[in-house]
Each structure stands twice: as C-alpha cells, then as structure tokens.
Enzyme design. Structure first.
Site, PDB file in Angstrom:
ATOM      1  CB  SER A 296     -22.874  58.780  19.864  1.00 52.85           C
ATOM      2  OG  SER A 296     -21.536  58.344  19.744  1.00 52.85           O
TER       3      SER A 296
ATOM      4  CE1 TYR B 233     -21.633  62.694  15.914  1.00 55.40           C
ATOM      5  CE2 TYR B 233     -20.369  61.427  17.521  1.00 55.40           C
ATOM      6  CZ  TYR B 233     -21.369  61.500  16.558  1.00 55.40           C
ATOM      7  OH  TYR B 233     -22.102  60.366  16.257  1.00 55.40           O
TER       8      TYR B 233
HETATM    9  P1  NDP Z   1     -24.771  58.234   7.793  1.00 49.86           P
HETATM   10  O1  NDP Z   1     -23.855  59.318   7.348  1.00 49.86           O
HETATM   11  O2  NDP Z   1     -24.887  57.022   6.954  1.00 49.86           O
HETATM   12  O3  NDP Z   1     -26.239  58.809   8.033  1.00 49.86           O
HETATM   13  C1  NDP Z   1     -26.506  60.112   8.422  1.00 49.86           C
HETATM   14  C2  NDP Z   1     -27.890  60.475   7.933  1.00 49.86           C
HETATM   15  O4  NDP Z   1     -28.218  61.778   8.396  1.00 49.86           O
HETATM   16  C3  NDP Z   1     -27.973  60.496   6.416  1.00 49.86           C
HETATM   17  O5  NDP Z   1     -29.164  59.851   6.012  1.00 49.86           O
HETATM   18  C4  NDP Z   1     -28.030  61.970   6.081  1.00 49.86           C
HETATM   19  O6  NDP Z   1     -28.823  62.172   4.921  1.00 49.86           O
HETATM   20  C5  NDP Z   1     -28.760  62.497   7.308  1.00 49.86           C
HETATM   21  N1  NDP Z   1     -28.587  63.922   7.484  1.00 49.86           N
HETATM   22  C6  NDP Z   1     -27.444  64.630   7.652  1.00 49.86           C
HETATM   23  N2  NDP Z   1     -27.733  65.944   7.720  1.00 49.86           N
HETATM   24  C7  NDP Z   1     -29.076  66.072   7.591  1.00 49.86           C
HETATM   25  C8  NDP Z   1     -29.973  67.164   7.554  1.00 49.86           C
HETATM   26  N3  NDP Z   1     -29.546  68.429   7.690  1.00 49.86           N
HETATM   27  N4  NDP Z   1     -31.280  66.919   7.403  1.00 49.86           N
HETATM   28  C9  NDP Z   1     -31.735  65.642   7.274  1.00 49.86           C
HETATM   29  N5  NDP Z   1     -30.944  64.570   7.284  1.00 49.86           N
HETATM   30  C10 NDP Z   1     -29.632  64.789   7.433  1.00 49.86           C
HETATM   31  O7  NDP Z   1     -24.293  57.857   9.252  1.00 49.86           O
HETATM   32  P2  NDP Z   1     -24.923  56.922  10.409  1.00 49.86           P
HETATM   33  O8  NDP Z   1     -25.995  56.083   9.889  1.00 49.86           O
HETATM   34  O9  NDP Z   1     -23.779  56.327  11.077  1.00 49.86           O
HETATM   35  O10 NDP Z   1     -25.513  58.029  11.387  1.00 49.86           O
HETATM   36  C11 NDP Z   1     -26.835  58.047  11.867  1.00 49.86           C
HETATM   37  C12 NDP Z   1     -26.825  58.544  13.293  1.00 49.86           C
HETATM   38  O11 NDP Z   1     -26.123  57.605  14.098  1.00 49.86           O
HETATM   39  C13 NDP Z   1     -26.145  59.890  13.503  1.00 49.86           C
HETATM   40  O12 NDP Z   1     -26.907  60.665  14.404  1.00 49.86           O
HETATM   41  C14 NDP Z   1     -24.818  59.507  14.125  1.00 49.86           C
HETATM   42  O13 NDP Z   1     -24.304  60.535  14.940  1.00 49.86           O
HETATM   43  C15 NDP Z   1     -25.229  58.296  14.941  1.00 49.86           C
HETATM   44  N6  NDP Z   1     -24.138  57.408  15.331  1.00 49.86           N
HETATM   45  C16 NDP Z   1     -23.377  56.762  14.390  1.00 49.86           C
HETATM   46  C17 NDP Z   1     -22.323  55.968  14.791  1.00 49.86           C
HETATM   47  C18 NDP Z   1     -21.419  55.269  13.813  1.00 49.86           C
HETATM   48  O14 NDP Z   1     -20.399  54.719  14.244  1.00 49.86           O
HETATM   49  N7  NDP Z   1     -21.726  55.236  12.531  1.00 49.86           N
HETATM   50  C19 NDP Z   1     -22.020  55.774  16.210  1.00 49.86           C
HETATM   51  C20 NDP Z   1     -22.892  56.468  17.105  1.00 49.86           C
HETATM   52  C21 NDP Z   1     -23.910  57.248  16.663  1.00 49.86           C
HETATM   53  P3  NDP Z   1     -28.650  63.315   3.826  1.00 49.86           P
HETATM   54  O15 NDP Z   1     -27.172  63.592   3.711  1.00 49.86           O
HETATM   55  O16 NDP Z   1     -29.239  62.678   2.599  1.00 49.86           O
HETATM   56  O17 NDP Z   1     -29.454  64.464   4.326  1.00 49.86           O
END
Ligand code: NDP
Length: 245
Positions: free
Chosen positions: A139, A152
């Site tokens: 990020s 975070y």
């Molecule tokens: P989402 O919340 O849409 O996606 C997060 C994903 O992580 C979901 O599919 C969730 O699935 C999964 N997840 C969470 N906990 C677990 C777990 N214990 N085991 C397996 N899967 C897990 O958010 P984003 O798409 O935005 O996030 C994806 C990545 O991008 C993250 O690492 C985030 O930090 C990073 N990011 C996002 C930004 C933004 O602005 N959106 C900016 C910078 C980085 P489920 O709950 O079904 O397990």
C-alpha cells in the site's frame, strides 16, 4: 481471452472481493489457470462462473498455516504447478493507537503480515521449481505512515521488508518479487473499519476524488507478470491522480 499466461498457474488470496477478485479475473483473461482463496466461499463460487477459463475456488484463512498449506497443495494438485502467487488478502481496521481495541491489531498483523508470510513459505518450493513470481500487495501506507493507520502501515512496511529479503534470496534462482503499492481503490476495505468516525472519514475520502478501481491494480499485476523472464518489475506505486497524500 488472450494467451500471454497460457499454461501458467496462479493463486490469488483475498479473491472474494475488490483487488483480488479483479486480479483473478484479469489473470484468467490472460489465459492463466487461477486458484482463488478467501474465507467467503459463496463469493468465490460466484467468481468461478465469471472466469474466462478454469478457476478453482478454495476456502482459505491466511491466518491459519494449515489452511494456507492446504490451499497451495490443492492448487498444485489440481493444476500441476504454481507459477504466480498474488499475496493480496488484507484488512484495514484504521484507528488511533491510544485506546485502540488491540484485538484489531492482532487481526491486521495475523492477516496482512503473518498471513502473507505463511503463503510465501508454503508456495516457495513450487515457485522455485517454475521460476515463478510473487506479487505482494502492499500500500502507499507501506511507504508513508500516517495518524490513525499506525498498525496497518506497520503491516505494510513489514511486507516491503520481507519482500526485499525474499527478492535477494530467490532472484538469482529466477523467482521475481513484485511489490504493488496502491493508493485509494474503491473496494469494501474501509467498510470493515469498526470506528464510525474513521469509517466515515474513509467514505468521505472516496467521494472527494476519482478513486482507482480494482481493475487498475489488476492491470498493473498483469503488466508485471507478463514481462520477459529477465525483467523483474520489483515495485509499482499507483495512486489516483487526485490523491495528494
Ligand atoms: P477487500 O476488502 O475488497 O478485499 C480484502 C480481501 O481479503 C477479501 O477477499 C477478504 O476475503 C480477504 N481476506 C481478509 N481476511 C482474510 C483471511 N483471514 N484469509 C483469507 N482472506 C482474507 O479490499 P481490497 O481489495 O481493497 O484489499 C486487497 C488488498 O489491497 C489488501 O491487502 C489491502 O490492504 C490492499 N490495499 C487496498 C487499498 C484500497 O484503497 N482499497 C489501498 C492499498 C492497498 P474474505 O473476507 O472472504 O476472507
């Protein structure tokens, strides 16, 4: 459908929404066989139906090492190899340090940092065998920490440190390590923030600019993993044009 990744096998964690879902679809559209992991299996089943080619849904909790090892094993069992790991699962439970509910810190460290380390550990023998690639979703918070995102940011700084060590250990063996650092992307990430003020601030930020879409990050991942074998795109920072900080 293109065939730039024909014959390649990818595993995308956190593929039930947002960036992971878009990346899984983009890799599939390039011809890769894609395994998708997350806890919400119903969402993964729906995703499989949208894929361009073969896609395998895997119920996965990255905080559980057994679950991670099983997901990697099932990917290799089904598709015969593993070429690309997209280490994307993450949570952002923003809030100030003082008075924080420290169980949220545990969740962030276990998911974002330890979870992504466990996944690399389980996948590495297969990636070495195929001279594959690891995409580590960090990020802008992995470059600059700010108030109310201390833990975070610590997890994302940690991903960068781990990735550089990993790169030095495996690059000579042909495994490429790519750190992707998105700015604000329109996903459900901020909806899970429990502090109402923080959640409202994130929602306000989303309406104040033209945010990135998950597909913008997916395109960057495809760019990195479709370069010739001698080209290692090690770091990609992508912000919305409108994002100042
Ligand atoms: P989402 O919340 O849409 O996606 C997060 C994903 O992580 C979901 O599919 C969730 O699935 C999964 N997840 C969470 N906990 C677990 C777990 N214990 N085991 C397996 N899967 C897990 O958010 P984003 O798409 O935005 O996030 C994806 C990545 O991008 C993250 O690492 C985030 O930090 C990073 N990011 C996002 C930004 C933004 O602005 N959106 C900016 C910078 C980085 P489920 O709950 O079904 O397990």
């Amino acid at each position: 459908m293109n065939n730039t990744l024909a014959g390649k096998v990818a595993l995308v964690t956190g593929a039930s929404s947002g960036i992971g879902e878009a990346t899984a679809l983009a890799l599939s559209a390039e011809g890769a066989l894609v395994a998708v992991g997350a806890r919400r299996a119903d969402r993964l089943d729906a995703l499989v139906h949208k894929a361009a080619g073969e896609m395998l849904a895997l119920e996965l909790d990255v905080t559980d090492q057994e679950s991670v090892r099983a997901a990697v094993a099932k990917t290799v069992e089904r598709f015969g190899a593993l070429d690309i790991l997209v280490n994307n699962a993450g949570v952002m439970l923003a809030g100030p340090i003082g008075g924080a509910d420290t169980t949220e810190w545990t969740r962030m460290v276990e998911t974002n940092l330890l979870g992504s380390m466990y996944t690399v550990h389980a996948a590495l023998p297969h990636l070495l065998e195929r001279k594959g690639a690891v995409v580590q979703v960090s990020s802008t918070s992995g470059r600059v920490a700010s108030a109310a995102s201390g833990v975070y940011a610590a997890t994302k700084f940690g991903i960068t440190a781990f990735s550089e060590a990993l790169r030095q250990e495996v690059t000579a063996q042909g495994v490429r390590v790519v750190v992707v650092e998105p700015g604000f992307v329109a996903t459900e990430l901020a909806d899970h923030i429990t502090d109402p003020t923080m959640r409202a601030a994130a929602q306000q930020m989303a309406t104040s600019m033209r945010t990135l879409q998950p597909e913008d990050i997916a395109n960057a991942v495809v760019y990195a993993v479709t370069q010739p074998q001698h080209v290692a795109v090690n770091e990609i920072l992508i912000r919305p044009t409108d994002q100042t900080r």
